[in-house]
Write an enzyme that holds these catalytic residues in place. Structure first.
Site, short mmCIF file in Angstrom:
data_model
loop_
_atom_site.label_atom_id
_atom_site.label_comp_id
_atom_site.label_asym_id
_atom_site.label_seq_id
_atom_site.Cartn_x
_atom_site.Cartn_y
_atom_site.Cartn_z
N SER A 142 42.08 44.74 49.79
CA SER A 142 41.55 43.39 49.61
C SER A 142 40.38 43.16 50.58
CB SER A 142 42.67 42.36 49.81
OG SER A 142 42.25 41.07 49.45
N ASP B 44 44.11 41.74 38.10
CA ASP B 44 43.64 41.16 39.35
C ASP B 44 42.33 40.42 39.11
OD1 ASP B 44 43.06 40.54 41.95
OD2 ASP B 44 42.64 42.59 42.59
N HIS C 142 47.58 41.32 42.55
CA HIS C 142 46.81 41.61 43.75
C HIS C 142 47.76 41.70 44.94
CE1 HIS C 142 43.03 41.42 46.12
NE2 HIS C 142 43.80 40.83 47.03
#
Length: 1068
Positions: free
Chosen positions: A723, A1003, A1033
């Site tokens: 991320s 995502d 995610h």
């Protein structure tokens, strides 16, 4: 005498010798009102009026008892044959093999005592009645065993074809077990068997069976609906997959990287341990079967077939419920199916158009993944759930156990979700007309992009956070998402009042029950939170995993490692050699942005204790994390590893540390056999860009220079992150190349963010329904990292209190909320059960008087959900918000935003927007007419808005929540290539090492990975992209949750191992 224990009416005593007088026969009980629990159809059997008699006592001889039960069985079987013949019920003519137990018969004979002649009169009556019945009826000379006729016919008439009877072997084994018990042979005497009993049974059975035969569905619907049963589901899916194979060019199923996943087999869906044995199933297993069946439909049926089947079922259900009279529930069910039909027919051509052009946006033919495909896949999942629910309704709507209100709520929720997905499909079409081929992000000017986002963010979102929460993900992940959403809304209820600290968590424990049992309340509260609470709330919520208790529990379940130490790297400059000329060096300065020089924290994790990791210099850098007791003997040091992994954690740049990611990092250390150093960079908004980049770059250079202290020789170095950490991995490599120092040998970035611009893309449209990454949350994190997030007044108050003041304040708040929270929790449930029906709310037009201000400032303020629970009784006679439709949830607050003091108090708690916010944040509509006006013109200077070309008659549902704190324009700093590497020039991207990206198909950040991989591929840079299916995610933090997440985490390990493996020497 001791009465024998009750038995099922299908119990048999059998014999196999022709000379024996004992044949297959049932044992009846005279108490007709007694409920049978051994057989599923016993309740229906009582409704037929069949008297259920107990067996004869053992005062007669075995032969006399056998003759009595034989004659009674023959009479009952003949009667049932007469009744079932005109109804065309099949009567089996074959019997199962029977077995005789000689010792049991001898024991039964020896136990018979005096008084055996008491049954002669009853036996004569039965013989006389049997002769009368035999002469009056025509049938086979030797009828089949009575038990088989009765059990088969009644099961077919009452239970349906899906209910199975116990096998003959089970009955014999049960008979042996009961005959071996001496007390089981003593039964009371049956006296006064009436001769007119047969006629009563005949009339009762005939009336009920004729009524049941009329209610049987038509044969064509029975054939069509058989596929929803558990026994035929697998056969249906296999046949449909063979007859309708997926087209390779369609790409309706996003291919993953997990070859062991077999979607068509609904019994082998993940997270539930494979197929369940046939037989007893609990509520959780039935729920799992529902989810798995819908998921299997979405992967095995093409879009056109799915839509046609759904439309046909909707029309049939709509016609059925329209003919059920003027009832409110029937009317709403009919309207729901009419809406399902309309939305499905309108959505199908749009999805087909998106699929037709989706392949132009793939990285290559081996990786068919992009936001358009994900959007189509999500819509297919919603259609599949509606299809399965419609089939269930069609096959069970006549049953007395059909829960109309529950199924109505489910259908309304998914209809709302389908309506919003149709709006997203039109938005995606709009992106296709604006963007160039192959470009996924919005390419219009900033004004058009802001106008597009302004229209998009006003869509209603609550329907995706209630009953439909996580419908697009794998079934194994949905219970976790539900738990997370309940915790989020409970945490958010008390956050603004308590600000921070342990008291927020303690108070939320008392309010989570309401949200667990009421999905509509949970969805409405979730939408309110994500639109109104600031980044400090998300930072506090995501940092719950940092609590010592939770982190200790996570460490207990994770892999045990020899080394897990927190290091404090001193803020001292050092020299690094240049890669172009090692004789030359460059100075690496400590981080300076915003807060000046300061140490950088990093955690060293190693499965084995290696050389250098116990040196005096490293021990001097170790930071104490509390006392630890080491009971194991000091291990022998292993040699230094040839590789090193530098990890940067995610968390939206605003939350979490290496401690939150420690469980899967320990697994990495064990599987890779290399030391891992994870960097704890400073978090926004206290330390915005470029502070985190400077600290990560400084820690990376320090690890490269001092790799011997970390237990590695540094021959191969990998940068890994997820991320926000993936973004930092790429930008650290760009900064290392710009400095001229050694770049890592490769980058493994899991679901990274590569652009922080407020640009729309097909995958970012999915943030409307994503419970982990809503669009407003992404915007708040970006604003915090870019430095445009303003600090609230209570943050300065916290700094003034100091550390000890915060501890004292939180302790007092905790003790207070422990008492008041328990009281509020009890009162809320007592109000639900004891509310008077004559209680009326405040009129909608009544305004608050000054005398009401005292009630608004009470310590235990009531929330939006509590006010919703206090709604008056409606047309359906309910006082709960969950009986309202999703449409009511969407538009009820538009006309009167302050319908009650509780509502006004809730909005006051959230903090109303100031006039200065209006120029930069979205307005909330005050009426439906104003919302319609906003569809045509922009509130900014009256410029016509760029909006999706919605067809006539289609109006998506708009949010009724307050001001959405989301900036429409991006700060210019987000275009910095060290902040948004996707926008970096080609000359910078060419300096990157091999990049391995692992993304999620569902995502919102998928397009970031696809577009970044496309740019690198166009430049000739080595890059790979792997896309996993059906996972949200942040799956790395959920690696221990289910099989899919473990396999996805293993894929990341494989990418890292590929980087750490030295390239093979060229052949000479």
């Amino acid at each position: 005498m001791k009465p024998r224990r009750p038995i099922s009416f299908t119990r048999e005593i059998t014999a196999m010798e022709p000379s024996s007088t004992s044949v297959s026969r049932p044992e009846w009980r005279p108490e007709a009102q007694q409920t049978l629990t051994d057989y599923p159809g016993s309740r229906e059997l009582q409704e037929f009026g069949i008297p259920q008699k107990q067996s004869l006592p053992n005062e007669a001889t075995a032969q006399q008892g056998a003759e009595f039960q034989q004659e009674q069985g023959v009479q009952q079987s003949t009667l049932l044959q007469k009744l079932l013949t005109p109804l065309a019920f099949p009567v089996p003519q074959q019997s199962f093999p029977s077995h005789k137990v000689h010792s049991d018969q001898q024991e039964a004979t020896s136990q018979n005592g005096p008084g055996a002649g008491k049954v002669h009169t009853t036996q004569k009556e039965l013989e006389h009645r049997d002769e009368h019945v035999g002469t009056a009826e025509s049938g086979p000379a030797e009828p089949p065993p009575a038990t088989e006729v009765e059990a088969t016919s009644i099961a077919q008439a009452v239970s349906g074809p899906d209910k199975k009877l116990p096998t003959q072997t089970d009955l014999v084994s049960q008979e042996r077990a009961e005959q071996s018990d001496p007390t089981a042979q003593q039964t009371p005497l049956v006296q006064g068997v009436k001769s007119d009993q047969g006629s009563l049974i005949e009339s009762g059975i005939l009336a009920r069976l004729q009524k049941l035969a009329i209610q049987q569905p038509s044969q064509e619907w029975k054939t069509f609906l058989d596929c929803v049963t558990e026994s035929d589901m697998e056969k249906y899916l296999n046949s449909s997959s063979k007859s309708n194979p997926p087209e390779p060019s369609g790409g309706t199923v996003i291919p993953g990287t997990l070859p062991s996943k077999q979607k068509p087999d609904c019994g082998k869906m993940s997270g539930y341990g494979g197929k369940l044995p046939h037989g007893k199933k609990g509520i959780l297993q039935k729920h799992k079967h529902y989810w798995d069946t819908a998921s299997a439909f979405s992967h095995s049926m093409d879009l056109r077939t799915m839509t046609q089947s759904l439309v046909a079922l909707a029309e049939d259900n709509m016609a059925f419920f329209s003919s059920q009279g003027p009832g409110e529930t029937a009317r709403r069910l009919s309207n729901v199916f009419a809406g399902v039909r309309e939305q499905a027919l309108g959505l199908e051509p749009t999805l087909g158009q998106l699929l037709g052009v989706a392949h132009h946006f793939d990285l290559d033919t081996e990786t068919p993944a992009n936001g358009y495909r994900s959007l189509v896949h999500t819509a297919r999942c919603c259609l599949a759930h509606l299809l399965h629910k419609s089939r269930y309704v069609a096959s069970n709507r006549r049953s007395i156990f059909f829960r109309a209100s529950h199924n109505l709520a489910e259908l309304e929720a998914y209809l709302a979700a389908l309506t919003q997905l149709r709006a997203l499909a039109y938005y995606a079409q709009r992106l296709l007309t604006i963007n160039r081929p192959g470009v996924l992000f919005f390419e219009g000017d900033e004004g058009l992009s802001a106008d597009f986002l302004q229209d998009y963010v006003t869509l209603h979102k609550g329907c995706f956070y209630g009953r439909c929460l996580g419908f697009q993900f794998t079934p194994a992940i949905r219970p976790f998402l539900q738990t997370l959403s309940i915790g989020l809304v409970s945490f958010g209820e008390h956050y603004k009042r308590n600000e921070t600290g342990l008291s927020v968590t303690a108070s939320s424990l008392f309010t989570g029950g309401r949200f667990a049992i009421d999905p509509e309340l949970r969805g409405a509260e979730f939408e309110r939170i994500i639109q109104n609470l600031d980044v400090h709330f998300w930072k506090a919520f995501w940092n719950i995993t940092e609590i010592e208790v939770l982190s200790s529990l996570a460490n207990m379940a994770s892999t045990t490692v020899r080394v897990s130490r927190l290091l404090s790297l001193p803020p001292e400059a050092f020299e690094m050699p240049l890669t172009s000329d090692p004789k030359l060096t460059v100075t690496i300065s400590p981080p300076l942005a915003h807060t000046g020089p300061g140490p950088v924290l990093a955690r060293l994790i190693s499965y084995d204790l290696r050389e250098g990791q116990d040196s005096k210099m490293l021990n001097s850098l170790a930071k104490s994390e509390g006392p630890r007791l080491e009971l194991r003997p000091r291990p022998q040091q292993a040699p230094r590893s040839r590789a090193l992994v530098v990890h940067i954690h995610g968390g939206g740049f605003v939350a979490q540390t290496s401690k939150s990611h420690e469980p899967y990092l320990k697994n990495w250390a064990q599987e890779l056999g290399v030391p891992i150093i994870s960097i704890d960079y400073s978090l926004a908004p206290e330390a915005p860009f470029p502070r985190a980049l400077e600290e990560c770059f400084f820690a990376y250079c320090w690890a490269v220079k001092h790799c011997e202290l970390l237990g590695s020789t540094g021959e191969r170095i990998c940068l890994a992150g997820d991320s926000a950490g993936g973004n930092l991995c790429i930008t650290v490599s760009l900064r290392a190349a710009a400095y001229g120092v050694r770049v890592p040998d490769g980058i493994m970035a899991a679901y990274p963010v590569t652009t922080l611009q407020s640009s729309a893309s097909p995958s970012r449209l999915l943030s409307l329904m994503d419970p982990l990454l809503p669009l407003s949350v992404l915007s708040k994190c970006v604003s915090a990292y870019s430095g445009t997030e303003t600090e609230d007044h209570f943050d300065s108050d916290q700094k003034a209190l100091g550390v000890m003041g915060l501890v004292q304040r939180d302790t007092s708040l905790f003790l207070r909320d422990l008492r008041l929270g328990a009281s509020s929790w009890l009162n809320s449930f007592l109000e639900l059960s004891g509310r008077k029906p004559h209680k009326t709310p405040l009129p909608a037009t009544e305004t608050l008087r000054p005398t009401d201000s005292g009630r608004l400032t009470e310590s235990m303020r009531r929330s939006v959900s509590e006010a919703a629970l206090a709604q008056p009784e409606g047309l359906l006679g309910t006082d709960s918000l969950k009986k309202l439709t999703i449409k009511d949830l969407s538009f009820k607050g538009n006309s009167e935003p302050s319908d009650s003091p509780e509502m006004s108090q809730s909005m006051e708690t959230l903090g109303p927007s100031t006039p200065s916010d209006v120029n930069f944040f979205l307005r909330s509509g005050n009426s439906q007419e104003e919302a319609e006006t906003r569809d045509d013109i922009s509130p900014m200077d009256g410029i016509p808005r760029v909006r999706a070309a919605f067809p006539d008659g289609f109006h998506p549902r708009r949010s009724s929540q307050g001001v959405l704190h989301m900036p429409l324009y991006s700060s210019p700093i987000v275009k910095n290539p060290f902040m948004s590497p996707l926008l970096a020039p080609d000359v910078m991207l060419k300096t990157l090492p091999p990049v391995h990206l692992v993304a999620c198909a569902l995502d919102p950040m998928l397009d970031d990975s696809v577009m970044f991989a496309r740019r690198l591929k166009d430049l000739g840079q080595p890059v790979t992209l792997k896309v996993v299916e059906d996972l949200p995610h942040g799956f790395l933090s959920l690696a221990a949750l289910c099989r899919e997440t473990r396999q996805a985490a293993e894929l990341c390990v494989q990418r890292i191992r590929l980087i750490l493996t030295p390239p093979a020497a060229p052949l000479t």
